[in-house]
Design an enzyme around this catalytic site. Sequence first.
Site: not given
Length: 216
Positions: A40, A112, A141
């Site tokens: 990611r 998600s 995040k």
Amino acid sequence: MEKQMLKLYFIMGSNNTGGREPEQVLQEALQGGITCFQFREKGKGALPEEEKWKLGRKLKAKCAEFHVPFIVNDDVDMAIRLEADGIHIGQEDDPASKVKERCPSRMVIGVSVRTIEEAHQAAADGADYLGVGPMFATDTKEDAKAPVGLEGIRRLRAEGITLPIVGIGGIDVSNAAEIVEAGADGVSLISAISLADAPEEAARNLRSRLDGVSGR
Ligand SMILES: Cc1ncsc1CCOP(=O)(O)O
Ligand SMILES: C=C1C=NC(C)=NC1=N
Ligand SMILES: [Mg+2]
């Protein structure tokens, strides 16, 4: 999709390691017993395209050495061209139904979700598993929404969501077991391993904690 692969699902990009080499951190996480890896590469300090591809190839090769699935976040083209084992998409990406059309059938598609509506929609769109969160507060995040907590998973199960689920967000060895006890099939996490002094030991501790829990 074999839901066992979701037990300890490590996620990392080059900007999550506190400056250490991502290949080295992944090597240690694999040796420690992670069951799945997601590349990611996004957010502050993420690599430009060229370097992202180079790193993606290296990390995929490392996962192949350990026979651990390699998943790519967001970037469907990269997932397809690197022959990744799967793709993980968020609410702001194309729907799973559209992504599924583009991907070989062997690839798993994760979505998600935070709400019941998003979960039902992802299931209807053909998602293979759901990443539910954020479970707890996280500063990994930047734009994470308010945590949904363990109740977020319990409610999905009570609503009849039977898809494999991983919890995500603020998870570490102190709270990983309760995520599975709440009805998830595993946990996904970044900093509990990527920023650990000893990533292999951190992965090993998490894995043994999770091996001792019976979920659904
Ligand atoms: C990608 C993502 N999605 C919801 S929270 C999060 C970050 C998880 O990072 P950490 O495991 O370090 O809290
Ligand atoms: C946001 C995310 C939620 N869940 C998973 C598994 N990966 C992600 N990138
Ligand atoms: Mg996304």
